[in-house]
Design a protein around this motif. Structure first.
Motif, PDB file in Angstrom:
ATOM      1  N   GLU A 166       3.446   0.732   2.822  1.00  0.00           N
ATOM      2  CA  GLU A 166       3.155  -0.029   4.007  1.00  0.00           C
ATOM      3  C   GLU A 166       2.932  -1.397   3.417  1.00  0.00           C
ATOM      4  O   GLU A 166       2.372  -1.699   2.325  1.00  0.00           O
ATOM      5  CB  GLU A 166       1.929   0.101   4.723  1.00  0.00           C
ATOM      6  N   LEU A 215      -4.456   5.202   4.851  1.00  0.00           N
ATOM      7  CA  LEU A 215      -4.885   4.352   4.498  1.00  0.00           C
ATOM      8  C   LEU A 215      -6.320   3.578   4.868  1.00  0.00           C
ATOM      9  O   LEU A 215      -6.816   2.704   4.054  1.00  0.00           O
ATOM     10  CB  LEU A 215      -3.981   2.946   4.750  1.00  0.00           C
ATOM     11  N   HIS A 248       0.803  -1.051  -0.068  1.00  0.00           N
ATOM     12  CA  HIS A 248      -0.037   0.054   0.032  1.00  0.00           C
ATOM     13  C   HIS A 248       0.911   1.325   0.013  1.00  0.00           C
ATOM     14  O   HIS A 248       1.707   1.129   1.021  1.00  0.00           O
ATOM     15  CB  HIS A 248      -0.873  -0.004   1.305  1.00  0.00           C
ATOM     16  N   TYR A 254       1.004   5.498  -0.286  1.00  0.00           N
ATOM     17  CA  TYR A 254       0.197   6.697   0.187  1.00  0.00           C
ATOM     18  C   TYR A 254       1.266   7.855   0.080  1.00  0.00           C
ATOM     19  O   TYR A 254       2.383   7.830  -0.014  1.00  0.00           O
ATOM     20  CB  TYR A 254      -0.143   6.639   1.558  1.00  0.00           C
ATOM     21  N   GLU A 279       0.732  -5.016   4.050  1.00  0.00           N
ATOM     22  CA  GLU A 279      -0.298  -5.697   4.587  1.00  0.00           C
ATOM     23  C   GLU A 279      -0.187  -7.192   4.578  1.00  0.00           C
ATOM     24  O   GLU A 279       0.233  -7.806   3.486  1.00  0.00           O
ATOM     25  CB  GLU A 279      -1.535  -5.362   4.243  1.00  0.00           C
TER      26      GLU A 279
END
Length: 166
Positions: free
Chosen positions: A144, A48, A29, A31, A146
């Motif tokens: 990130e 997120l 992810h 951002y 996950e």
């Protein structure tokens, strides 16, 4: 969760490379990181749209002279006494940021528990196991990973313990 072969921008970070080599399932992810953000982890949770108790920060401490990794929810703090006890130590203090960067190969604010230059003793807060997936830094601010908490624990060789506090 689909397996990601590489991070954005080419070959990936050491964390994403380690996950890919291990054949682990994870989702990346990205951002837009604000360099003025007061808390990198809380910024990630907000960007997120996930609860701050599912986003974990990677902190390094000096436990009886040995660098040790503590992975705790961004909504809380690292309990240094609990971290020391979890690794059989007596005293712990936050590590010098420069020492943390040298040992991990990452910059502060982007330290991932995965793919570090040196394999360090690692403790993941036990609350991670209460979530189907958790988020940790991918090794770069604004990125990130996950993944299942059990995968994080396995690939870091971590033990789990109650090392976080509100």
């Amino acid at each position: 969760m689909a397996r990601n072969k590489a991070a954005q921008g080419g070959k990936g970070t050491p964390a994403t490379v380690a996950l890919t080599r291990a054949g682990a399932e994870f989702t990346l992810h990205a951002y837009s990181h604000d360099p003025d953000a007061a808390s990198y982890g809380e910024e990630a949770a907000a960007a997120l749209g996930v609860s701050a108790d599912r986003v974990f920060k990677t902190l390094l401490a000096d436990v009886d002279g040995a660098l040790t990794v503590g992975v705790v929810p961004v909504a809380g703090k690292l309990d240094l006494k609990a971290l020391a006890a979890a690794v059989g130590g007596k005293r712990a203090a936050m590590a010098d940021p420069a020492a943390a960067e040298r040992a991990t190969g990452y910059v502060v604010g982007g330290i991932s528990p995965l793919g570090q230059k040196k394999r360090l003793a690692t403790v993941v807060d036990a609350t991670a196991l209460t979530h189907p997936t958790v988020f940790v830094s991918a090794g770069r601010r604004g990125l990130e990973i996950e993944l299942a908490a059990a995968v994080l624990v396995e690939l870091t060789g971590a033990r789990t313990a109650a090392i976080g506090r509100a």
